[in-house]
Design a protein around this motif. Sequence first.
Motif, PDB file in Angstrom:
ATOM      1  N   ILE B  50       0.829  -1.328  -0.085  1.00 36.30           N
ATOM      2  CA  ILE B  50       0.099  -0.149  -0.147  1.00 36.30           C
ATOM      3  C   ILE B  50       0.912   1.301  -0.105  1.00 36.30           C
ATOM      4  N   ALA B  53       1.055   2.742  -3.483  1.00 34.30           N
ATOM      5  CA  ALA B  53       0.065   2.620  -4.162  1.00 34.30           C
ATOM      6  C   ALA B  53      -0.604   4.428  -4.757  1.00 34.30           C
ATOM      7  N   LEU B  56      -6.440   2.970  -4.666  1.00 36.98           N
ATOM      8  CA  LEU B  56      -6.961   1.902  -3.739  1.00 36.98           C
ATOM      9  C   LEU B  56      -8.383   1.188  -4.476  1.00 36.98           C
ATOM     10  N   TYR B  74      -6.204   2.567   4.473  1.00 37.05           N
ATOM     11  CA  TYR B  74      -6.175   3.964   3.662  1.00 37.05           C
ATOM     12  C   TYR B  74      -5.506   4.916   4.835  1.00 37.05           C
ATOM     13  N   ALA B  77      -1.748   4.507   3.472  1.00 37.52           N
ATOM     14  CA  ALA B  77      -1.436   4.918   2.035  1.00 37.52           C
ATOM     15  C   ALA B  77      -0.979   6.358   1.948  1.00 37.52           C
ATOM     16  N   VAL B  83      -9.396   6.693  -4.417  1.00 36.97           N
ATOM     17  CA  VAL B  83     -10.221   5.226  -3.970  1.00 36.97           C
ATOM     18  C   VAL B  83     -11.207   5.163  -4.913  1.00 36.97           C
TER      19      VAL B  83
END
Lengths: 308, 148
Positions: B50, B53, B56, B74, B77, B83
């Motif tokens: 993550i 990233a 997501l 979350y 991240a 998202v």
Amino acid sequence: MREVFYFLIFPGLAFVATIGGVLSWLDRKVTAWVQFRKGPPFLQPLYDFLKLLLVKETIVPAKGSITLFLMAPVFGLFGALMASVFILLPAFNINSGFEGDLIVIFYLLIIPPLAYILGAMASGNPLASVGASREIKLILSYELTFILLLSALVFKSGMTVSMREIIAAQSETVFIGSISGVLLFIVAIFIIQAKLGFVPFDIAEAETEINHGSFIEYSGSAYAIIILTKYIMLFTLTAFVATIFFGGLSITGMGALYSILKLLAVVVLVILIKNTNPRLRIGQAMRFFFLWMNLLVIISIVLTFFGF
Amino acid sequence: MGFKDFIFKKSLWVFHFGGASCNNCDIEILDCLTPRHDLERFGIKLVGSIRHADVLLVNGSINKKDKDRLERLYQQAPKPILVVAIGACGCSGGIFSDSLFFAGPVNRIIPVDAYIPGCPPKPEAIIAGIVKLANAKKGRKKQNEKVL
């Protein structure tokens, strides 16, 4: 002043980072062609690097050594950059290098993997420490083969420990033109594979298994520097192999074209091996290097002794 | 659109979070990366951590156990992160919306930038959604709001 130019502009940072980015694009593009895909656009490595550097947030782990975690990528970049400069100056015939620079290059090329290990250990993530432990085992297995390979080259070029002399020894026939040279070239390709963490030996950063292993905690600018180090290492190692087996590189006239062909030959070979092999387990990788690759180097030293 | 937005949308790295999914959406997401649809053309690639990233992807109905993990992901991240809720379960809960263990659709847990409905959505629909998301001007601004 000239040294600053060497280290930062021409065979140094700007040049190796650019060419390394192009080679990294080539890696992804050839991978895509092998899989009948279209592949990323030409500037993709630049986009990736700039996005990580400028846009993304850098997160430092709460339970870890923050200074070491953030410094490790810089050490890695430093090692890769110095190695590339010391390889490219004699390879491009800009500077004669110095006696014994092969040994300095050997040590500088270990710095990036060691820096990855330090960074992974400093992050405090269990998966990262699994990755670091695997990286240590991988280093233990391939470095012995690498130093044997270099000693075989030194033996082949008449007991000289200098890049320039090794290139000069190939002025009539390049090393790849003899049987022992071909054996050494096979070993060198597998060592590149292991040093870059490409697929048969991507044990330390197995994406599907330990989620990028050593790099799992890196984000933002720190990861951008790691990516830059990877671009530089891709170019540095291929340039090193092209130099010591195909007789040097050149930047003027037809020599430039031949240099590009030499680099492409090595890089495409590495990428094709990467795309047609499964990942080995760590024990298999160690056995592969300790037993088979060392044996191959020793056979080629014996062959060199008898003049093949 | 600034330089940073341009760079960001050119290189979206995707992390895939599967909730209590029936696996149809997972298969369709993987289909996007296969030779036929090849999302790497747009610079999109799947990452395993993550921390790397930019997007997501969330699919499947989020049950009470998934909820904490999704919140934590979350928070872990690096911002900015987009998202995307994929499939009927991700967007609204689908047939699980009345379930005892259902902890709400994705947008009740973390802010969602794009919804790709369908059960499962076709790979073409997913690609269309990602392209719309990448071209949305206000996409990144919303991300920097403090949530949770």
